[in-house]
Motif scaffolding. Structure first.
Motif, PDB file in Angstrom:
ATOM      1  N   LEU A 112     -39.999  21.082 -33.731  1.00  0.00           N
ATOM      2  CA  LEU A 112     -40.118  22.214 -33.136  1.00  0.00           C
ATOM      3  C   LEU A 112     -38.086  23.244 -33.659  1.00  0.00           C
ATOM      4  N   ARG A 113     -37.173  22.559 -34.257  1.00  0.00           N
ATOM      5  CA  ARG A 113     -36.579  22.842 -34.522  1.00  0.00           C
ATOM      6  C   ARG A 113     -36.413  24.505 -35.408  1.00  0.00           C
ATOM      7  N   ALA A 114     -37.111  24.237 -36.390  1.00  0.00           N
ATOM      8  CA  ALA A 114     -37.566  24.887 -36.839  1.00  0.00           C
ATOM      9  C   ALA A 114     -37.895  25.711 -36.784  1.00  0.00           C
ATOM     10  N   GLY A 115     -38.979  25.608 -35.610  1.00  0.00           N
ATOM     11  CA  GLY A 115     -39.910  27.132 -35.268  1.00  0.00           C
ATOM     12  C   GLY A 115     -41.145  26.776 -35.785  1.00  0.00           C
ATOM     13  N   ARG A 116     -41.874  25.703 -36.468  1.00  0.00           N
ATOM     14  CA  ARG A 116     -43.036  25.240 -36.453  1.00  0.00           C
ATOM     15  C   ARG A 116     -44.103  25.087 -35.550  1.00  0.00           C
ATOM     16  N   LEU A 117     -43.460  24.540 -34.447  1.00  0.00           N
ATOM     17  CA  LEU A 117     -44.462  23.730 -33.454  1.00  0.00           C
ATOM     18  C   LEU A 117     -43.922  24.531 -31.712  1.00  0.00           C
ATOM     19  N   HIS A 118     -45.336  25.582 -31.704  1.00  0.00           N
ATOM     20  CA  HIS A 118     -44.812  25.853 -30.264  1.00  0.00           C
ATOM     21  C   HIS A 118     -45.158  25.283 -28.972  1.00  0.00           C
ATOM     22  N   VAL A 119     -46.505  24.388 -29.150  1.00  0.00           N
ATOM     23  CA  VAL A 119     -46.889  23.667 -27.985  1.00  0.00           C
ATOM     24  C   VAL A 119     -46.886  21.960 -28.271  1.00  0.00           C
ATOM     25  N   ALA A 120     -46.177  21.380 -27.575  1.00  0.00           N
ATOM     26  CA  ALA A 120     -46.158  19.998 -27.467  1.00  0.00           C
ATOM     27  C   ALA A 120     -46.037  19.037 -26.206  1.00  0.00           C
ATOM     28  N   GLY A 121     -46.089  17.609 -26.593  1.00  0.00           N
ATOM     29  CA  GLY A 121     -45.876  16.235 -26.079  1.00  0.00           C
ATOM     30  C   GLY A 121     -44.533  16.029 -26.419  1.00  0.00           C
ATOM     31  N   PHE A 122     -43.941  15.586 -25.872  1.00  0.00           N
ATOM     32  CA  PHE A 122     -42.864  14.140 -26.555  1.00  0.00           C
ATOM     33  C   PHE A 122     -42.810  13.438 -26.035  1.00  0.00           C
ATOM     34  N   ASN A 123     -42.074  12.181 -26.217  1.00  0.00           N
ATOM     35  CA  ASN A 123     -42.337  10.386 -25.534  1.00  0.00           C
ATOM     36  C   ASN A 123     -40.842  11.116 -24.936  1.00  0.00           C
ATOM     37  N   THR A 124     -41.121   9.668 -23.219  1.00  0.00           N
ATOM     38  CA  THR A 124     -40.183  10.351 -23.164  1.00  0.00           C
ATOM     39  C   THR A 124     -38.558  10.221 -23.354  1.00  0.00           C
ATOM     40  N   GLY A 125     -38.386   9.110 -24.319  1.00  0.00           N
ATOM     41  CA  GLY A 125     -36.851   9.998 -24.557  1.00  0.00           C
ATOM     42  C   GLY A 125     -36.719  10.628 -25.527  1.00  0.00           C
ATOM     43  N   GLY A 126     -37.570  10.814 -26.005  1.00  0.00           N
ATOM     44  CA  GLY A 126     -37.152  12.065 -27.285  1.00  0.00           C
ATOM     45  C   GLY A 126     -37.634  13.641 -26.454  1.00  0.00           C
ATOM     46  N   VAL A 127     -37.325  13.525 -24.808  1.00  0.00           N
ATOM     47  CA  VAL A 127     -37.123  14.513 -23.999  1.00  0.00           C
ATOM     48  C   VAL A 127     -36.318  15.120 -24.167  1.00  0.00           C
ATOM     49  N   PRO A 128     -35.193  14.900 -23.955  1.00  0.00           N
ATOM     50  CA  PRO A 128     -33.424  15.201 -24.142  1.00  0.00           C
ATOM     51  C   PRO A 128     -33.292  15.979 -25.409  1.00  0.00           C
ATOM     52  N   VAL A 129     -34.048  15.012 -26.277  1.00  0.00           N
ATOM     53  CA  VAL A 129     -33.246  15.640 -27.809  1.00  0.00           C
ATOM     54  C   VAL A 129     -34.314  16.731 -27.708  1.00  0.00           C
ATOM     55  N   ALA A 130     -35.795  17.199 -27.378  1.00  0.00           N
ATOM     56  CA  ALA A 130     -36.011  18.608 -27.711  1.00  0.00           C
ATOM     57  C   ALA A 130     -35.827  19.318 -26.679  1.00  0.00           C
ATOM     58  N   VAL A 131     -35.240  19.053 -25.978  1.00  0.00           N
ATOM     59  CA  VAL A 131     -34.979  20.132 -24.833  1.00  0.00           C
ATOM     60  C   VAL A 131     -33.395  20.410 -25.110  1.00  0.00           C
ATOM     61  N   ASN A 132     -32.423  19.567 -25.843  1.00  0.00           N
ATOM     62  CA  ASN A 132     -31.087  19.866 -26.102  1.00  0.00           C
ATOM     63  C   ASN A 132     -31.084  20.910 -28.233  1.00  0.00           C
ATOM     64  N   CYS A 133     -31.987  19.478 -28.506  1.00  0.00           N
ATOM     65  CA  CYS A 133     -31.680  20.182 -30.031  1.00  0.00           C
ATOM     66  C   CYS A 133     -33.049  21.257 -30.098  1.00  0.00           C
ATOM     67  N   GLY A 134     -33.822  21.083 -29.707  1.00  0.00           N
ATOM     68  CA  GLY A 134     -34.666  22.550 -30.055  1.00  0.00           C
ATOM     69  C   GLY A 134     -35.207  23.164 -29.165  1.00  0.00           C
ATOM     70  N   GLY A 135     -34.446  23.079 -27.833  1.00  0.00           N
ATOM     71  CA  GLY A 135     -35.339  24.455 -26.653  1.00  0.00           C
ATOM     72  C   GLY A 135     -36.673  24.266 -26.619  1.00  0.00           C
ATOM     73  N   PHE A 136     -36.926  22.939 -26.692  1.00  0.00           N
ATOM     74  CA  PHE A 136     -38.232  22.516 -25.363  1.00  0.00           C
ATOM     75  C   PHE A 136     -38.490  22.924 -23.877  1.00  0.00           C
ATOM     76  N   ARG A 137     -38.865  24.002 -23.573  1.00  0.00           N
ATOM     77  CA  ARG A 137     -39.618  23.971 -22.399  1.00  0.00           C
ATOM     78  C   ARG A 137     -40.149  23.515 -21.573  1.00  0.00           C
ATOM     79  N   PRO A 138     -40.124  21.523 -20.860  1.00  0.00           N
ATOM     80  CA  PRO A 138     -41.187  20.598 -20.519  1.00  0.00           C
ATOM     81  C   PRO A 138     -41.694  21.248 -19.641  1.00  0.00           C
ATOM     82  N   PHE A 139     -42.789  20.990 -18.741  1.00  0.00           N
ATOM     83  CA  PHE A 139     -42.999  21.628 -17.386  1.00  0.00           C
ATOM     84  C   PHE A 139     -44.368  20.923 -17.174  1.00  0.00           C
TER      85      PHE A 139
END
Length: 328
Positions: A112-139
């Motif tokens: 995600l951080r490197a731009g190689r992933l566009h749509v994803a399901g992240f596990n519960t605890g991994g969501v804050p990491v993805a949001v803060n470090c990878g620009g993940f927008r969960p909806f």
């Protein structure tokens, strides 16, 4: 990217987290969450997730969308489970869609951080990491037909082990999944520290299995004396006859947590992000492999969520464990 876990010395009662009503406490956590966001992203509206870039030159509109589900023991099974949905996603967006079988939480975060992933399901605890470090927008997350959702953390052992209660973990071994996992690491760490006065690698031996599937199978095969796992995974493995109820004993069940969050990379074009969201919410589960698999954990639809609201409790658990994010 580094995730730091610091010593936490104040009382923290896991069982009451979901009923916490002190607004000020959550405000502190929200401020910390905002401060943790990488400088690569902007959160001008204060919703704790990265904004879509204002500069259109930073937008990405790929010919092929890469989708990844959370790491599991056998990714090939889930490639088949998600196949019909990914066809629907392709129809909704006009894009080719490719399933990316990630082998670890770290690999998924880095993609995600490197731009190689566009749509994803992240596990519960991994969501804050993805949001803060990878620009993940969960909806969205999966929910039951009545709109209820979530799972519990369970600590399991094998029949005949010397572990009959949480207290018996003292001097024994407990398997975690990964340091970013909520039910596989952070929640049980907070529980054992606050309610039982036990610290990992001081009062009990630890191991990291890499996934909930691995932890469960490790206990069943007696590779691990005990493990902290998400019971949604446990239930799906039972339904597929991978394991039997007689293979393990549960010695603790937590309150309910939100489950896997699905979302997009922050820099996809606004139109594409809207199309992806519509694909999730318009998907017909009836008769699909997705329904057959996730009905085993009581899930039958996608419902809207926000990171700011629905991940309050998860951010609080992370804060209780002294977790901060050095994303840059």
């Amino acid at each position: 990217m580094r995730v730091h876990t610091l010593s936490f010395k104040q009382p923290f009662f896991l069982r009451s987290l979901l009923s916490v009503a002190i607004t000020g406490a959550f405000s502190v956590v929200a401020l910390q969450a905002s401060a943790d966001m990488s400088s690569r992203y902007i959160d001008s509206d204060g919703d704790l997730v990265a904004d879509i870039p204002a500069d259109e030159s930073q937008w990405v509109d790929p010919d092929t969308l890469i989708f990844a589900y959370t790491p599991v023991e056998d990714p090939a099974i889930y490639a088949d489970v998600w196949a019909d949905f990914l066809d629907h996603l392709a129809d909704a967006t006009g894009k080719r869609v490719q399933f990316f079988p990630v082998q670890s939480n770290a690999a998924q975060q880095e993609a995600l951080r490197a731009g190689r992933l566009h749509v994803a399901g992240f596990n519960t605890g991994g969501v804050p990491v993805a949001v803060n470090c990878g620009g993940f927008r969960p909806f969205t997350i999966m929910a039951a037909e009545d709109g209820s959702f979530g799972y519990e953390m369970e600590i399991i052992t094998y029949p005949g082990s010397d572990i009959e209660s949480v207290e018996d973990i003292q001097g024994s071994q407990l398997a975690f999944t990964s340091p970013t996992s909520n039910s596989g690491f952070r929640a049980p760490s907070a529980l054992l520290r606050s309610e039982y006065g036990m610290e990992a690698d001081e009062d009990f031996e630890t191991a990291f299995s890499g996934s909930h599937d691995n932890s469960i199978l490790g206990v069943v095969n007696k590779d691990y004396e005990a493990a902290a796992v998400a019971n949604s995974v446990l239930n799906r493995m039972l339904a597929r006859d991978v394991i039997e109820e007689s293979d393990y004993v549960s010695i603790f069940t937590s309150e309910t947590f939100p489950t896997t969050a699905y979302g997009t990379a922050h820099n996809l074009t606004p139109e594409l992000q809207e199309q992806i969201q519509e694909a999730f919410f318009s998907y017909d589960w009836e008769g699909t492999a997705l329904k057959a698999e996730f009905a085993n954990s009581g899930e039958a639809q996608f419902i809207p969520i926000t990171y700011q609201q629905h991940w309050n409790v998860i951010r609080t658990i992370a804060d209780a464990n002294g977790v901060t994010y050095d994303c840059d």
